[in-house]
Design a protein around this motif. Structure first.
Motif, PDB file in Angstrom:
ATOM      1  N   GLU A   1      39.093  55.176  44.921  1.00  0.00           N
ATOM      2  CA  GLU A   1      39.907  53.972  44.714  1.00  0.00           C
ATOM      3  C   GLU A   1      39.369  52.922  45.665  1.00  0.00           C
ATOM      4  O   GLU A   1      39.217  53.197  46.857  1.00  0.00           O
ATOM      5  CB  GLU A   1      41.364  54.307  45.055  1.00  0.00           C
ATOM      6  N   TYR A   2      39.068  51.751  45.158  1.00  0.00           N
ATOM      7  CA  TYR A   2      38.643  50.688  46.066  1.00  0.00           C
ATOM      8  C   TYR A   2      39.158  49.345  45.589  1.00  0.00           C
ATOM      9  O   TYR A   2      39.747  49.243  44.500  1.00  0.00           O
ATOM     10  CB  TYR A   2      37.120  50.697  46.258  1.00  0.00           C
ATOM     11  N   VAL A   3      38.971  48.330  46.426  1.00  0.00           N
ATOM     12  CA  VAL A   3      39.490  47.008  46.107  1.00  0.00           C
ATOM     13  C   VAL A   3      38.373  46.172  45.509  1.00  0.00           C
ATOM     14  O   VAL A   3      37.346  45.955  46.147  1.00  0.00           O
ATOM     15  CB  VAL A   3      40.073  46.317  47.356  1.00  0.00           C
ATOM     16  N   SER A   4      38.596  45.721  44.285  1.00  0.00           N
ATOM     17  CA  SER A   4      37.580  44.950  43.588  1.00  0.00           C
ATOM     18  C   SER A   4      37.992  43.482  43.532  1.00  0.00           C
ATOM     19  O   SER A   4      39.126  43.153  43.208  1.00  0.00           O
ATOM     20  CB  SER A   4      37.407  45.510  42.169  1.00  0.00           C
ATOM     21  N   LEU A   5      37.045  42.619  43.896  1.00  0.00           N
ATOM     22  CA  LEU A   5      37.263  41.170  43.852  1.00  0.00           C
ATOM     23  C   LEU A   5      36.521  40.661  42.626  1.00  0.00           C
ATOM     24  O   LEU A   5      35.298  40.504  42.656  1.00  0.00           O
ATOM     25  CB  LEU A   5      36.725  40.519  45.136  1.00  0.00           C
ATOM     26  N   ASP A   6      37.264  40.443  41.560  1.00  0.00           N
ATOM     27  CA  ASP A   6      36.666  40.112  40.276  1.00  0.00           C
ATOM     28  C   ASP A   6      36.837  38.640  39.932  1.00  0.00           C
ATOM     29  O   ASP A   6      37.902  38.066  40.154  1.00  0.00           O
ATOM     30  CB  ASP A   6      37.345  40.946  39.185  1.00  0.00           C
ATOM     31  N   ALA A   7      35.810  38.059  39.353  1.00  0.00           N
ATOM     32  CA  ALA A   7      35.918  36.694  38.834  1.00  0.00           C
ATOM     33  C   ALA A   7      35.186  36.634  37.508  1.00  0.00           C
ATOM     34  O   ALA A   7      34.251  37.423  37.265  1.00  0.00           O
ATOM     35  CB  ALA A   7      35.324  35.688  39.818  1.00  0.00           C
ATOM     36  N   GLU A   8      35.612  35.733  36.646  1.00  0.00           N
ATOM     37  CA  GLU A   8      34.973  35.568  35.338  1.00  0.00           C
ATOM     38  C   GLU A   8      35.180  34.118  34.908  1.00  0.00           C
ATOM     39  O   GLU A   8      36.276  33.578  35.090  1.00  0.00           O
ATOM     40  CB  GLU A   8      35.612  36.548  34.336  1.00  0.00           C
TER      41      GLU A   8
END
Lengths: 437, 437
Positions: free
Chosen positions: B229-236
């Protein structure tokens, strides 16, 4: 594979900025065909982008009238900014060259160009990727996004540290009921029902912490207020006198969320007709015991029924001109084991619910902080403190008096726009029956 | 249950503010006993709060020397601010009345008062609720928290909308491998391996979106770089020309994270000795084909090996003075099905990896946006497009050319502090073996 695109005669102009374009200057717009209206002598095209709508006038040329792609197709429009008092913002685009950026779009399941979206809830949810495009629908989420921003900004300014805590846990947080089980490398794990234990432990590190993230509840009831997964806005702070200190921070947080809505989502307020509250400097507080008396409920009633909450909401509005009312002192028997009792009468607790327009929006309060108190509380439940060994480390090694609260994002937004069902304000709701889209 | 507390002679003073207290004025400090040193004539007490450390001098009184609770006990200290050039900040507290706020703390598993924490990784992790209290350890997370703030601030300013998308999904996002299965009301559901599909769908609504949240990978390998489990910094973002537009936004985001670290976590940089990078105005870009040639790998190699990435990192530093290098054009065969091919040569893709000091930090690129391209790509995998019906709705109803990226928070922080294992910078890591604390 990608069609050639007209060379960029101008940088992209956003719809909201068109009003400032010099008449006669070239503009380049990108967006979705929101509406296509073919008239006898011309076609009106309304293009939608993230900032709003723009009008494009398509006239017959030497080769007849240029084709305009169907609604929802993405397009680039290169043309001339032209003043027209009838156009939105007073400027429209004339002499356009329209280039489709994808294949002609299939007809949407609902008419997105109509001012209001008259679709049933199942239609809205089944086609969520498309129905959220409707400006009035999309505006609901803009209220939610602005609220998140206000939540964080308020706490950042107050010395809180953001944390991200695990969603995989070895045992249930709040209770064994309603917990989702996962196959975790061949053994059982559970999904966190809240970050409660972790945010408390992090008070031991940072004093003041917050977390925004998903929480998971295997809610077996099909109601308008419950989801299997929702967004919880959690905060926890140390060195409080009691739950009233927590309530004061909560007051500032809700006020900050309201400020952010006005600052970043003013257009969304107008589009949705959201009733954004005024947060009083001090939120009126009523003891649970007095709340029961006020609504004429028996004094041994263990909880407030929905009709009681509604009556209390009406009372707070009439008596204090407030959309908010905090009810404190809920019976210990109805609160989780980590709840701090009321020092002068341990039948009651140092906890509260915040009612917003007669509905519970937030639960909060002071927690136990002495290791002996945890030992006692866990044994009183008939459980073994060893089960909670990891959690109890913090208390054994020194914790301050502390407390916190959790706001349900969807409930908050639902109340703002007076949605009867939280699913109306959730991007992709998850419940007993729904796992897609 | 709660002991009586001394009446508040003064509002709380934070350790960092003590330096500004008027000598001779009363102060009230709250925090943890960081260090207790009993000398012949007096006891030195160092109190730790969220802002730093403060020194308290305890002298013998008429009834002998007042008792000082053991380390990590939470206390309130009421005393007099007194100038002392030897004290941290030049001010210490004398004539203190010390009140414990909880029971005497058990001895911590590690000595938190020592300047550096010399504990093995298992000790750090087993006792995470307590070991994170060490100032140098805690500072690592402060770098992470500041980075989150910078990520959001940069994207908020660029017209992005924050989204929160479901973690329960009906089928695997990226691939069927490494997916966690949940018992979802008696039927199987899965935990999202990334918000990829949802962020793309929301580009259809908001054009530009981001999400910060947990992602779940049933990673069966026990490595220093992988977590369950990890923290994802997503942008689109939509309406891009190609992946280079995405890379430009990524550059600004990383620069914004760096700015936020300097602004909000300057003390943490000093404490951890973090090597915070300078982000060049333009990140150097190398095509995958040229990257292979540069490191002397065979031209049909399908991916970059770790030693290749390290060599490329060294090259970027030497050639461009940059800690960052983008490698674009990865072979289509190694990228997910939604990847956009390179228009002039579809063996390659319009995607990139961003290397930070020779390690992959971010994966990003342009995605397909035409419904026909999805149909073809899914069939080419031997799958049935009907499986992806919910996702494909967006494309059928009009999507712009778009792309995005995902930054792994833990990898980023690990690189800043040169941790060899991502677990060192994760509050409560989850992996093959670890589900607690």
């Amino acid at each position: 594979m990608v069609p050639p695109r007209p060379s960029a005669v101008a940088p992209r102009t956003l719809a909201a900025d068109l009003t400032r374009a010099t008449p006669g200057s070239p503009v380049r717009l990108q967006g979705w065909v929101h509406r296509r209206r073919e008239l006898a002598a011309l076609t009106f095209l309304v293009v939608r982008d993230r900032t709003g709508l723009a009008q494009v006038v398509v006239k017959d040329g030497p080769d007849g009238r240029p084709a305009v792609p169907p609604e929802e197709t993405t397009v680039e429009v290169v043309g001339t900014a032209t003043a027209n008092p009838q156009a939105p913002g007073g400027v429209e685009i004339t002499d356009p060259v329209i280039t489709a950026l994808t294949e002609p779009a299939a007809t949407p399941p609902v008419e997105l160009w109509r001012p209001s979206l008259n679709a049933s809830l199942p239609t809205l949810l089944d086609h969520a990727p498309v129905t959220w495009r409707h400006p009035a629908q999309r505006a609901k989420w803009e209220l939610a996004a602005a609220s998140l921003r206000g939540f964080r900004a308020t706490l950042d300014a107050a010395g809180f540290t953001e944390i991200q805590t695990p969603k995989f846990v070895a045992s249930a947080t709040e209770s064994g009921a309603n917990v989702f089980e996962v196959d975790y490398f061949g053994r059982p794990a559970y999904l966190a029902q809240s970050p409660q234990f972790y945010k408390q432990q992090m008070v031991g590190v940072f004093e003041r912490v917050y977390e925004v993230g998903p929480v998971f509840r295997a809610e077996p009831h099909d109601t308008v207020r419950h989801l299997a997964e929702y967004v919880s806005l959690d905060a926890e702070l140390g060195f409080v006198e009691d739950h009233r200190d927590v309530l004061r921070v909560l007051r500032d947080v809700v006020a900050g969320m309201v400020t952010a809505i006005h600052e970043y989502a003013g257009g969304a307020v107008a589009l949705t007709g959201a009733r954004v509250p005024v947060v009083p400097e001090e939120i009126p507080v009523l003891h649970f015991r007095d709340a029961l008396a006020l609504v004429g409920a028996p004094e041994d009633e263990p909880d407030l029924a929905p009709e009681h909450e509604r009556a209390l909401g009406a009372w707070a509005l009439e008596e204090h001109g407030s959309d908010f009312l905090a009810v404190e002192g809920y019976p210990m028997a109805k609160r989780p084991f980590y709840t701090h009792p009321q020092p002068d009468d341990p039948r009651w607790s140092n906890s509260f619910d915040l009612l917003f327009r007669g509905l519970e929006l937030v639960t909060g309060g002071q927690r136990l902080h002495r290791p002996s108190a945890y030992d006692e509380a866990i044994r009183a439940r008939g459980e073994d403190p060893a089960t909670y060994a990891a959690y109890l480390q913090s208390f054994e090694h020194g914790m301050p008096p502390h407390g916190g609260f959790a706001i349900g994002l969807e409930r908050w937004t639902a109340r703002l726009v007076e949605a009867t069902n939280v699913r109306e304000v959730t991007l992709f709701p998850r419940d007993l029956h729904r796992l897609t889209p």
